[in-house]
Design a protein around this motif. Structure first.
Motif, PDB file in Angstrom:
ATOM      1  N   GLN A  97       7.148  -5.470   7.439  1.00 32.93           N
ATOM      2  CA  GLN A  97       5.808  -5.356   8.016  1.00 32.93           C
ATOM      3  C   GLN A  97       4.763  -4.937   6.981  1.00 32.93           C
ATOM      4  O   GLN A  97       3.578  -4.942   7.271  1.00 32.93           O
ATOM      5  N   ALA A  98       5.199  -4.531   5.789  1.00 28.93           N
ATOM      6  CA  ALA A  98       4.260  -4.108   4.741  1.00 28.93           C
ATOM      7  C   ALA A  98       5.024  -4.065   3.435  1.00 28.93           C
ATOM      8  O   ALA A  98       6.224  -4.336   3.399  1.00 28.93           O
ATOM      9  N   GLY A  99       4.308  -3.730   2.347  1.00 34.36           N
ATOM     10  CA  GLY A  99       4.955  -3.704   1.054  1.00 34.36           C
ATOM     11  C   GLY A  99       5.630  -2.387   0.732  1.00 34.36           C
ATOM     12  O   GLY A  99       6.597  -2.333  -0.012  1.00 34.36           O
ATOM     13  N   ASN A 100       5.119  -1.309   1.312  1.00 35.32           N
ATOM     14  CA  ASN A 100       5.605   0.008   0.918  1.00 35.32           C
ATOM     15  C   ASN A 100       5.290   0.987   2.051  1.00 35.32           C
ATOM     16  O   ASN A 100       4.135   1.308   2.295  1.00 35.32           O
ATOM     17  N   ALA A 101       6.334   1.424   2.742  1.00 38.06           N
ATOM     18  CA  ALA A 101       6.124   2.211   3.954  1.00 38.06           C
ATOM     19  C   ALA A 101       6.674   3.617   3.790  1.00 38.06           C
ATOM     20  O   ALA A 101       7.465   3.881   2.886  1.00 38.06           O
ATOM     21  N   ILE A 102       6.278   4.507   4.680  1.00 37.52           N
ATOM     22  CA  ILE A 102       6.682   5.901   4.499  1.00 37.52           C
ATOM     23  C   ILE A 102       7.256   6.535   5.762  1.00 37.52           C
ATOM     24  O   ILE A 102       7.968   7.524   5.685  1.00 37.52           O
ATOM     25  N   GLY A 103       7.014   5.987   6.918  1.00 34.85           N
ATOM     26  CA  GLY A 103       7.596   6.621   8.106  1.00 34.85           C
ATOM     27  C   GLY A 103       7.040   6.010   9.361  1.00 34.85           C
ATOM     28  O   GLY A 103       6.209   5.096   9.311  1.00 34.85           O
ATOM     29  N   ILE A 137      -4.094  -1.251  11.728  1.00 37.44           N
ATOM     30  CA  ILE A 137      -5.151  -0.255  11.512  1.00 37.44           C
ATOM     31  C   ILE A 137      -5.216   0.092  10.025  1.00 37.44           C
ATOM     32  O   ILE A 137      -4.563   1.030   9.566  1.00 37.44           O
ATOM     33  N   PRO A 138      -5.982  -0.692   9.232  1.00 33.02           N
ATOM     34  CA  PRO A 138      -6.094  -0.352   7.809  1.00 33.02           C
ATOM     35  C   PRO A 138      -6.901   0.937   7.630  1.00 33.02           C
ATOM     36  O   PRO A 138      -7.886   1.162   8.348  1.00 33.02           O
ATOM     37  N   THR A 139      -6.477   1.773   6.706  1.00 34.53           N
ATOM     38  CA  THR A 139      -7.167   3.046   6.494  1.00 34.53           C
ATOM     39  C   THR A 139      -7.757   3.148   5.093  1.00 34.53           C
ATOM     40  O   THR A 139      -8.476   4.098   4.790  1.00 34.53           O
ATOM     41  N   GLY A 140      -7.410   2.194   4.217  1.00 32.89           N
ATOM     42  CA  GLY A 140      -7.899   2.268   2.850  1.00 32.89           C
ATOM     43  C   GLY A 140      -7.297   3.403   2.049  1.00 32.89           C
ATOM     44  O   GLY A 140      -7.856   3.822   1.041  1.00 32.89           O
ATOM     45  N   SER A 141      -6.170   3.897   2.491  1.00 30.45           N
ATOM     46  CA  SER A 141      -5.551   5.025   1.798  1.00 30.45           C
ATOM     47  C   SER A 141      -4.058   5.019   2.081  1.00 30.45           C
ATOM     48  O   SER A 141      -3.605   4.498   3.103  1.00 30.45           O
ATOM     49  N   LYS A 142      -3.292   5.624   1.193  1.00 32.98           N
ATOM     50  CA  LYS A 142      -1.902   5.890   1.516  1.00 32.98           C
ATOM     51  C   LYS A 142      -1.886   6.781   2.756  1.00 32.98           C
ATOM     52  O   LYS A 142      -2.602   7.779   2.819  1.00 32.98           O
ATOM     53  N   THR A 143      -1.082   6.391   3.722  1.00 34.82           N
ATOM     54  CA  THR A 143      -1.157   7.039   5.031  1.00 34.82           C
ATOM     55  C   THR A 143       0.141   7.791   5.309  1.00 34.82           C
ATOM     56  O   THR A 143       1.225   7.228   5.178  1.00 34.82           O
ATOM     57  N   ILE A 144      -0.004   9.051   5.687  1.00 34.82           N
ATOM     58  CA  ILE A 144       1.155   9.937   5.839  1.00 34.82           C
ATOM     59  C   ILE A 144       1.080  10.660   7.191  1.00 34.82           C
ATOM     60  O   ILE A 144       0.103  10.540   7.931  1.00 34.82           O
ATOM     61  N   GLY A 145       2.112  11.430   7.486  1.00 36.99           N
ATOM     62  CA  GLY A 145       2.048  12.358   8.616  1.00 36.99           C
ATOM     63  C   GLY A 145       1.829  11.684   9.950  1.00 36.99           C
ATOM     64  O   GLY A 145       1.142  12.228  10.818  1.00 36.99           O
TER      65      GLY A 145
ATOM     66  N   CYS B  65      12.740  11.051 -10.036  1.00 30.96           N
ATOM     67  CA  CYS B  65      11.418  10.423 -10.176  1.00 30.96           C
ATOM     68  C   CYS B  65      11.199   9.575  -8.921  1.00 30.96           C
ATOM     69  O   CYS B  65      10.090   9.454  -8.398  1.00 30.96           O
ATOM     70  N   GLY B  66      12.336   9.008  -8.441  1.00 26.69           N
ATOM     71  CA  GLY B  66      12.291   8.141  -7.271  1.00 26.69           C
ATOM     72  C   GLY B  66      11.804   8.814  -6.002  1.00 26.69           C
ATOM     73  O   GLY B  66      11.386   8.136  -5.073  1.00 26.69           O
ATOM     74  N   SER B  67      11.839  10.150  -5.942  1.00 22.82           N
ATOM     75  CA  SER B  67      11.353  10.745  -4.689  1.00 22.82           C
ATOM     76  C   SER B  67       9.864  10.485  -4.499  1.00 22.82           C
ATOM     77  O   SER B  67       9.391  10.458  -3.364  1.00 22.82           O
ATOM     78  N   CYS B  68       9.128  10.289  -5.577  1.00 21.51           N
ATOM     79  CA  CYS B  68       7.728   9.863  -5.427  1.00 21.51           C
ATOM     80  C   CYS B  68       7.509   8.381  -5.761  1.00 21.51           C
ATOM     81  O   CYS B  68       6.660   7.727  -5.173  1.00 21.51           O
ATOM     82  N   LEU B  73      11.705   2.200  -8.029  1.00 23.95           N
ATOM     83  CA  LEU B  73      10.526   2.403  -8.886  1.00 23.95           C
ATOM     84  C   LEU B  73       9.337   1.508  -8.534  1.00 23.95           C
ATOM     85  O   LEU B  73       8.434   1.311  -9.338  1.00 23.95           O
ATOM     86  N   LYS B  74       9.349   0.984  -7.294  1.00 19.43           N
ATOM     87  CA  LYS B  74       8.227   0.127  -6.890  1.00 19.43           C
ATOM     88  C   LYS B  74       7.016   0.939  -6.457  1.00 19.43           C
ATOM     89  O   LYS B  74       6.002   0.394  -6.053  1.00 19.43           O
ATOM     90  N   GLY B  75       7.144   2.250  -6.483  1.00 19.20           N
ATOM     91  CA  GLY B  75       6.018   3.085  -6.105  1.00 19.20           C
ATOM     92  C   GLY B  75       6.179   3.690  -4.732  1.00 19.20           C
ATOM     93  O   GLY B  75       6.967   3.214  -3.910  1.00 19.20           O
ATOM     94  N   GLY B  76       5.459   4.756  -4.503  1.00 23.49           N
ATOM     95  CA  GLY B  76       5.462   5.454  -3.221  1.00 23.49           C
ATOM     96  C   GLY B  76       4.200   6.269  -3.220  1.00 23.49           C
ATOM     97  O   GLY B  76       3.123   5.723  -3.427  1.00 23.49           O
TER      98      GLY B  76
END
Lengths: 381, 132
Positions: A97-103, A137-145, B65-68, B73-76
Motif C-alpha cells: 500500500q506504500a513504499g515505507n510503512a511504520i504501523g 490522507i497525505p500529510t506531507g510528513s513521516k507519520t507516526i503514533g 542502524c536498521g532500527s532507524c 537499509l531502505k530507510g525509515g
C-alpha cells in the motif's frame, strides 16, 4: 449394541475429519523479522503451532486483530499490508500500500484498517474485509503514533511538522481535525485504554504532549516540559516505543528520551510523580495488566537486559539478562506470564511474572513483536 | 573514547568517565560522553578482537542502524542508506557522520561504541553493493 458402538465410532471419526473448531482466544503471533514470516503461538500450551510465510520485509512490523480474533492485519516496513487467517493458518490477502510503512490500527467497529506511512508520508485506510483502499490522507510528513479512538476515529502525528490529526470516519468521508504545535519531532504516541487521552513523546525536545479527546476542540497539553534540564543528554541508539498505556493505579510510566530513566506521571493531572533510574535508554516500559509491575527493556548496546520496577515503591525489584537483543515483551491478558522475544538468541522466552522463573523457550527466527489475540478487544492496541 | 578493539591508544573508558562526569551538555552537543563508559565496555566485547569482525559489523549495520534505517537499509525514520543513494558521498564524510552523528537530528554519534576503523569499514560497506 454393536450397531451403537459402530455408530459412535463413526460419529467420532466424522467429527475429527470435519476439523475441530479452533478457539483463538489464547493464540498469538510472533513477528519473525528477518524471514518475513509470523509464528502462530499458543499461550496456554506455551508452544509454537505453525509458521506462516510470505509477508515481505517485517523489520519493525506490528499487527492488529479483527474483533472476532480470527484475522491479523500485519503492517510491514515495506508497505505491505497482509491479512492472515490464524484459523486456517494462511495469508488470505496482501497489498503493497506504500513504499515505507511504520504501523497501523483497526477501527473500533473492526471495519477499517489504517496504516501510517513514512513514504509517501500519510495514512491510508482500507476496508478490513477486502483490503480495498477507502481513504488516502497525505500529510506531507513521516507519520507516526497512529491509534484507533472510539467513534470510528484514527489519531496520528507527524514527525516532521509536529501536528496531530484526528480522522473521523463516523459518517462516510473522513472529517479531519488538525492540531498544530504538538512539539518538535514527535516519535511515537499512545492512547489510554478508555480512549480519552492521546499522548505523544517528543524526540526534538524534552517532554511529551497530550490531547484530551473528550474536549470539544482538543488543545496540546505540555507534559513534563524540560524533564531533562540540567542533565546531560545521551545518544539515543533506538527510539523508545509508546505502546499500551502503562497505567499503574493512578499513574502511568513512560520512557525518557536521551536519559536513562522512566518517568511517572499522574494520570489525572499529567504532572510528574517520580522517576526511576534505569540500566540504559528504555525502549519499552510496559505495565503488567494489573499495573503492579513495570517491565523495561533497553536500546543497543544494553539490549540484553530487563529490569522490573515495582509500581508502588517505584524501585527496581528484579534485573536479569534473557539474552542478546531483547526486542519486545507481551503479557498474558491477566499478567501471570510474560513472553519475551530475544532476537539474537532466536528464542521467545516465557517467564512467570511472580517468581521470575523461566518457564519455556520457544524457537523463532529473529523474533521481534509478540501479539496475543486479546489485543482485539482493547482500544489503541 | 577508547575501545577495547581499537589499536590506537586513547584514554581508558573509566578515566574518560571520571574526567568528563558532571559536564552538562545540550542535546545537540555530542562530545564528552561520560556516562557511557559502561556501555562502551559492554558494546566493545562484540568487537574485542584485534582485527575487525565483518560479521559483527554487518549485524550491527542491519540490526541496529536498521532500527532507524530499515533492516534492508531502505530507510525509515532515518534516510535510505542504499549505495545508490549514498554514492555521491566520500567514505570519509560517511565515517565522520557515523562517528559524530548529526546535531539536531536523530542520528546519534557512534564514537562511544565503535572504533574509527570500524566506522570506516561501515562507510565502505554502505558504499559497496554488497550491503544490498
Amino acid at each position: 449394541m454393536k450397531t451403537l458402538i459402530l455408530t459412535l465410532a463413526t460419529t467420532l471419526l466424522m467429527t475429527t475429519a470435519q476439523a475441530e473448531p479452533t478457539a483463538t482466544g489464547d493464540l498469538g503471533l510472533v513477528i519473525e523479522r528477518a524471514n518475513g514470516s509470523v509464528l502462530l503461538v499458543d499461550q496456554s500450551d506455551r508452544a509454537a503451532l505453525a509458521r506462516i510465510e510470505g509477508l515481505g520485509d517485517l523489520s519493525h512490523a506490528s499487527l492488529v486483530y479483527s474483533p472476532d480474533e480470527r484475522f491479523a492485519y500485519v503492517f510491514g516496513r515495506d508497505g505491505g499490508l497482509t491479512k492472515v487467517d490464524i484459523v486456517t493458518r494462511q495469508i488470505v490477502n496482501r497489498v503493497i500500500q506504500a513504499g515505507n510503512a511504520i504501523g497501523g490500527a483497526i477501527s473500533d467497529d473492526g471495519k477499517l484498517v489504517a496504516v501510517s506511512n513514512y513514504e509517501p508520508g500519510g495514512v491510508r485506510v482500507f476496508d478490513a474485509d477486502t483490503l480495498d483502499m477507502v481513504a488516502d490522507i497525505p500529510t506531507g510528513s513521516k507519520t507516526i503514533g497512529l491509534v484507533d479512538a472510539p467513534g470510528r476515529r484514527f489519531v496520528f502525528t507527524m514527525w516532521d511538522t509536529g501536528e496531530t490529526w484526528i480522522a473521523d470516519f463516523a459518517k462516510g468521508d473522513p472529517k479531519i481535525t488538525k492540531i498544530p504545535d504538538m512539539g518538535k519531532n514527535p516519535y511515537d504516541a499512545l492512547i489510554t485504554a478508555n480512549g480519552r487521552t492521546y499522548i505523544t513523546g517528543l524526540f526534538g525536545e524534552d517532554g511529551l504532549t497530550a490531547l484530551d479527546l473528550w474536549a470539544e476542540t482538543p488543545e496540546p497539553i505540555r507534559v513534563l516540559p524540560n524533564y531533562g534540564r540540567g542533565q546531560e543528554d545521551m545518544p539515543v541508539y533506538k527510539m523508545p516505543h509508546l505502546e499500551g498505556w502503562a497505567l499503574t493505579g493512578r499513574e502511568f510510566v513512560l520512557p525518557a528520551v536521551g536519559h536513562h530513566e522512566v518517568l511517572w506521571i499522574d494520570a489525572d493531572t499529567l504532572t510528574e510523580t517520580g522517576r526511576t533510574k534505569t540500566h540504559g535508554q528504555p525502549v519499552f516500559a510496559m505495565a503488567r495488566p494489573d499495573g503492579r509491575q513495570v517491565w523495561v527493556n533497553f536500546a543497543h548496546p544494553l539490549n540484553d537486559t530487563i529490569q522490573v520496577i515495582d509500581s508502588v515503591s517505584k524501585e527496581i525489584i528484579h534485573e536479569f539478562k534473557p539474552g542478546p537483543a531483547v526486542l519486545h515483551m507481551e503479557f498474558t491478558p491477566r499478567g501471570h506470564e510474560v513472553w519475551i522475544s530475544v532476537r539474537d538468541a532466536g528464542k521467545v522466552m516465557v517467564y512467570d511474572t511472580q517468581s521470575f522463573e523461566k518457564l519455556r523457550e520457544i524457537d523463532a527466527n529473529s523474533p521481534s513483536g509478540i501479539f496475543f489475540t486479546a489485543r482485539a478487544h482493547r482500544t489503541g492496541l | 573514547m577508547a575501545r577495547l578493539g581499537c589499536r590506537n591508544s586513547g584514554p581508558h573508558p573509566t578515566q574518560g568517565g571520571q574526567e568528563t562526569s558532571g559536564i552538562a551538555a545540550g542535546r545537540s552537543i555530542w562530545t564528552g560522553r561520560a556516562v557511557l563508559s559502561t556501555a562502551v565496555l559492554v558494546a566493545t566485547t562484540a568487537f574485542a578482537a584485534d582485527t575487525l569482525d565483518p560479521n559483527a559489523l554487518k549485524r550491527l549495520v542491519h540490526q541496529d542502524c536498521g532500527s532507524c534505517h530499515g533492516l534492508s537499509l531502505k530507510g525509515g525514520l532515518g534516510p535510505d542508506l542504499r549505495s545508490e543513494t549514498l554514492d555521491h558521498y566520500d567514505a570519509d564524510v560517511l565515517t565522520g557522520v557515523i562517528l559524530d552523528g548529526i546535531p539536531d537530528t536523530a542520528m546519534p554519534p557512534w564514537r562511544p561504541l565503535i572504533s574509527e576503523e570500524e566506522a570506516e569499514w561501515i562507510a565502505r560497506y554502505l558504499l559497496a553493493q554488497e550491503a544490498q
